[in-house]
Motif scaffolding. Structure first.
Motif, PDB file in Angstrom:
ATOM      1  N   TYR A 182       0.828  -1.206   0.000  1.00 34.99           N
ATOM      2  CA  TYR A 182       0.000   0.000   0.000  1.00 34.99           C
ATOM      3  C   TYR A 182       0.864   1.257   0.000  1.00 34.99           C
ATOM      4  O   TYR A 182       0.636   2.181  -0.793  1.00 34.99           O
ATOM      5  CB  TYR A 182      -0.937   0.003   1.210  1.00 34.99           C
ATOM      6  N   ALA A 222      -7.850  -2.246   6.085  1.00 30.09           N
ATOM      7  CA  ALA A 222      -8.461  -0.919   6.153  1.00 30.09           C
ATOM      8  C   ALA A 222      -8.040  -0.280   7.474  1.00 30.09           C
ATOM      9  O   ALA A 222      -8.102  -0.924   8.509  1.00 30.09           O
ATOM     10  CB  ALA A 222      -9.976  -1.020   6.073  1.00 30.09           C
ATOM     11  N   HIS A 223      -7.581   0.961   7.404  1.00 32.66           N
ATOM     12  CA  HIS A 223      -7.239   1.741   8.595  1.00 32.66           C
ATOM     13  C   HIS A 223      -8.122   2.981   8.586  1.00 32.66           C
ATOM     14  O   HIS A 223      -8.317   3.601   7.528  1.00 32.66           O
ATOM     15  CB  HIS A 223      -5.780   2.194   8.574  1.00 32.66           C
ATOM     16  N   PHE A 224      -8.620   3.374   9.751  1.00 34.74           N
ATOM     17  CA  PHE A 224      -9.527   4.517   9.811  1.00 34.74           C
ATOM     18  C   PHE A 224      -9.524   5.084  11.214  1.00 34.74           C
ATOM     19  O   PHE A 224      -9.082   4.439  12.162  1.00 34.74           O
ATOM     20  CB  PHE A 224     -10.943   4.100   9.392  1.00 34.74           C
ATOM     21  N   VAL A 257     -11.049   7.402   6.383  1.00 36.84           N
ATOM     22  CA  VAL A 257     -10.376   6.183   5.934  1.00 36.84           C
ATOM     23  C   VAL A 257      -8.944   6.562   5.562  1.00 36.84           C
ATOM     24  O   VAL A 257      -8.721   7.294   4.603  1.00 36.84           O
ATOM     25  CB  VAL A 257     -11.097   5.540   4.731  1.00 36.84           C
ATOM     26  N   LEU A 262      -7.125   1.822   2.533  1.00 36.14           N
ATOM     27  CA  LEU A 262      -7.983   0.716   2.111  1.00 36.14           C
ATOM     28  C   LEU A 262      -7.232   0.045   0.977  1.00 36.14           C
ATOM     29  O   LEU A 262      -6.999   0.657  -0.069  1.00 36.14           O
ATOM     30  CB  LEU A 262      -9.349   1.214   1.631  1.00 36.14           C
ATOM     31  N   TYR A 263      -6.802  -1.191   1.215  1.00 33.48           N
ATOM     32  CA  TYR A 263      -5.935  -1.854   0.241  1.00 33.48           C
ATOM     33  C   TYR A 263      -6.254  -3.338   0.194  1.00 33.48           C
ATOM     34  O   TYR A 263      -6.438  -3.980   1.220  1.00 33.48           O
ATOM     35  CB  TYR A 263      -4.466  -1.654   0.618  1.00 33.48           C
ATOM     36  N   GLY A 304     -12.698  -5.463  -1.447  1.00 32.55           N
ATOM     37  CA  GLY A 304     -12.737  -4.025  -1.197  1.00 32.55           C
ATOM     38  C   GLY A 304     -14.116  -3.556  -0.749  1.00 32.55           C
ATOM     39  O   GLY A 304     -14.236  -2.734   0.163  1.00 32.55           O
ATOM     40  N   LEU A 353     -14.726  -4.632   2.895  1.00 34.29           N
ATOM     41  CA  LEU A 353     -13.995  -3.767   3.826  1.00 34.29           C
ATOM     42  C   LEU A 353     -14.672  -2.404   3.934  1.00 34.29           C
ATOM     43  O   LEU A 353     -14.882  -1.889   5.028  1.00 34.29           O
ATOM     44  CB  LEU A 353     -12.535  -3.599   3.384  1.00 34.29           C
ATOM     45  N   PHE A 354     -15.028  -1.817   2.802  1.00 33.92           N
ATOM     46  CA  PHE A 354     -15.677  -0.507   2.809  1.00 33.92           C
ATOM     47  C   PHE A 354     -17.011  -0.563   3.546  1.00 33.92           C
ATOM     48  O   PHE A 354     -17.310   0.314   4.367  1.00 33.92           O
ATOM     49  CB  PHE A 354     -15.886   0.005   1.385  1.00 33.92           C
ATOM     50  N   ILE A 400     -16.444  -0.580   7.268  1.00 30.74           N
ATOM     51  CA  ILE A 400     -16.091   0.753   7.785  1.00 30.74           C
ATOM     52  C   ILE A 400     -17.337   1.626   7.855  1.00 30.74           C
ATOM     53  O   ILE A 400     -17.560   2.335   8.833  1.00 30.74           O
ATOM     54  CB  ILE A 400     -15.017   1.440   6.916  1.00 30.74           C
ATOM     55  N   TRP A 450     -12.376   9.989   2.639  1.00 31.79           N
ATOM     56  CA  TRP A 450     -11.122   9.359   2.255  1.00 31.79           C
ATOM     57  C   TRP A 450     -10.475  10.199   1.173  1.00 31.79           C
ATOM     58  O   TRP A 450     -11.118  11.050   0.562  1.00 31.79           O
ATOM     59  CB  TRP A 450     -11.334   7.920   1.788  1.00 31.79           C
TER      60      TRP A 450
END
Length: 157
Positions: A23, A66-68, A83, A86-87, A98, A101-102, A105, A119
């Motif tokens: 990423y 995913a980091h947020f 966000v 997201l990878y 994807g 994950l989205f 979140i 994001w």
């Protein structure tokens, strides 16, 4: 293949690191060992503002990350969720991982009273379909946001 979305565990460090290195390279950033360990420390601390989710397959292989984090929006009387990453790994890059994950979140953000999900994207980066199909609008060339229907927090009298 079944895909599960969950919080990372200590045993996920090296698979997560491999994806996070990919990423950061895709974003043109340099990842040092110090930065990676600091971020993992944040993600492992339930009291830290930075959170993470990972996508895993039936065998527990980490497919995406995913980091947020949450941020206050005083003028709106709510919070937002940003966000940070997201990878999905190139070998399994498809709509499903994807999107899952989205969606996770978005569920987190809505459940925590966020009024917006934001994001960024790189200047020449194409947004994944999971993000473009969500109904988000660009608030600038690189920042995108999706309005959520969050419950407003009652203000003290």
């Amino acid at each position: 293949m079944t895909i599960a979305i969950r919080e990372p565990r200590d045993s996920d460090f090296f698979p997560w690191l491999s994806l996070y290195e990919a990423y950061t390279a895709a974003r043109g950033a340099a990842l040092t060992e110090q930065k990676a360990l600091l971020l993992w420390t944040w993600l492992s601390d339930p009291a830290h503002v930075e959170s993470a989710l990972i996508a895993v397959d039936d065998e527990g292989e980490v497919l995406g990350l995913a980091h947020f984090h949450t941020f206050p929006r005083p003028l709106e009387g709510d919070s937002g969720t940003f966000v940070d990453a997201l990878y999905v790994g190139a070998e399994v890059r498809d709509e499903t991982v994807g999107t899952r994950l989205f969606d996770a979140i978005r569920d987190y953000a809505t459940g925590h009273g966020a009024g917006v999900l934001r994001w960024t994207k790189g200047h020449d980066e194409q947004l994944p379909a999971a993000l473009t199909n969500a109904g988000a609008e660009a608030s600038s060339p690189e920042v995108h946001e999706l309005q959520l229907t969050a419950q407003r927090v009652a203000q003290p009298a």
